[in-house]
Scaffold this motif. Sequence first.
Motif, PDB file in Angstrom:
ATOM      1  N   ASP A  32       0.812  -1.216   0.000  1.00  0.00           N
ATOM      2  CA  ASP A  32       0.000   0.000   0.000  1.00  0.00           C
ATOM      3  C   ASP A  32       0.844   1.263   0.000  1.00  0.00           C
ATOM      4  N   ARG A  62       2.619 -11.254   4.059  1.00  0.00           N
ATOM      5  CA  ARG A  62       2.928 -11.035   5.470  1.00  0.00           C
ATOM      6  C   ARG A  62       4.319 -10.426   5.576  1.00  0.00           C
ATOM      7  N   HIS A  96       7.564   0.400   6.519  1.00  0.00           N
ATOM      8  CA  HIS A  96       7.622  -0.133   7.876  1.00  0.00           C
ATOM      9  C   HIS A  96       9.092  -0.263   8.273  1.00  0.00           C
ATOM     10  N   THR A 101       3.978 -10.941  10.905  1.00  0.00           N
ATOM     11  CA  THR A 101       2.780 -10.139  11.184  1.00  0.00           C
ATOM     12  C   THR A 101       2.172  -9.658   9.871  1.00  0.00           C
ATOM     13  N   LYS A 102       0.896  -9.382   9.909  1.00  0.00           N
ATOM     14  CA  LYS A 102       0.231  -8.792   8.754  1.00  0.00           C
ATOM     15  C   LYS A 102      -0.220  -7.363   9.022  1.00  0.00           C
ATOM     16  N   ASP A 103      -0.284  -6.984  10.300  1.00  0.00           N
ATOM     17  CA  ASP A 103      -0.819  -5.669  10.643  1.00  0.00           C
ATOM     18  C   ASP A 103       0.006  -4.909  11.684  1.00  0.00           C
ATOM     19  N   LYS A 107       0.094  -5.349  14.665  1.00  0.00           N
ATOM     20  CA  LYS A 107      -0.645  -5.319  15.927  1.00  0.00           C
ATOM     21  C   LYS A 107      -0.560  -6.669  16.623  1.00  0.00           C
TER      22      LYS A 107
END
Length: 313
Positions: A82, A141, A86, A172-174, A176
């Motif tokens: 997107d 991921r 990160h 992780t994917k998010d 969180k």
Amino acid sequence: MQNVKNIGLMAFLALVITVLSACQSEKEYYIFTSFREPADEGLYLAYSEDGYNWKDLGGPYLPPVVGESKIMRDPSVVKGPDGTYHMVWTTDWRGGNGFGYASTKDFINWSEQQFIPVMDHEPDVVNVWAPEIYYDDVKERYIIIWASTIPYRFEKGEEEEKNNHRMYYTTTKDFKTFTDTELFIDPGFSVIDAVIVKRGIEDYALVLKDNTRPNRNLKVAFGGSPLGPFDDISEPYTDFLTEGPTVIKEDGKWIIYYDSYGSKTYEAVATENFESFTNIADQVSLPEGHKHGTISTISEDVLEKLKAEAKKK
């Protein structure tokens, strides 16, 4: 009939101009994350048009506020599908049980920093070093790998118990929720600074540092997935006292940048197959003081904003 042909030709030329304009507007540049000793200031940046010659964008862009020591070493960044970048980094030289995390769209405005305690289940862990982030486009991921020492866990050879590293990972994917920490690779020796490189379908290379006292140089291993297993570890292809690799593909070759901390220089090798390597240190240039980081890409718009921001620093 002639008018119809002319209209068709004009429409075609307009389409070509539109496509060319779009290509020009989508030009991307390389961005190289870095830090400066003693690592308490935060993120530094450099950019390049060709992947060889790097210009300083200064810093700091993200002063560290998480971790016991509140330092930022080894900033590793990846761009998600997107367009969000990160980043993870080392927060403590000794004593920490996790790493730092933040995200951005432009390297100027950042999310709130988080501390991710990936080794809090290991009370004797000595460190969490050089987290490296990789986007797995097959399973959609993020994979984060890092080096930690847990005394008396593995055969140590010549190493001291508190310097006998192995690589671990979480996914992780998010950002969180994270999967439970697992062992990533135990090559039978102290290993740090590993980088996952996708070469093709089910074809991956792992660039790593053999951190044993006699070696402290870079090697490469091979696997069929980003989580390995990685085998066939090569002989070293860099000199004694080298670390912190990062990899890009440019001109049909893989370029592996690394910190030659023994000679106090930043160097690079080129390879087409991860079997033979050519030192190209005389072909690259980096800002003075540049240290262990990773390379991604940014748009021209983001670069112009960073240039303007650099003038303020």
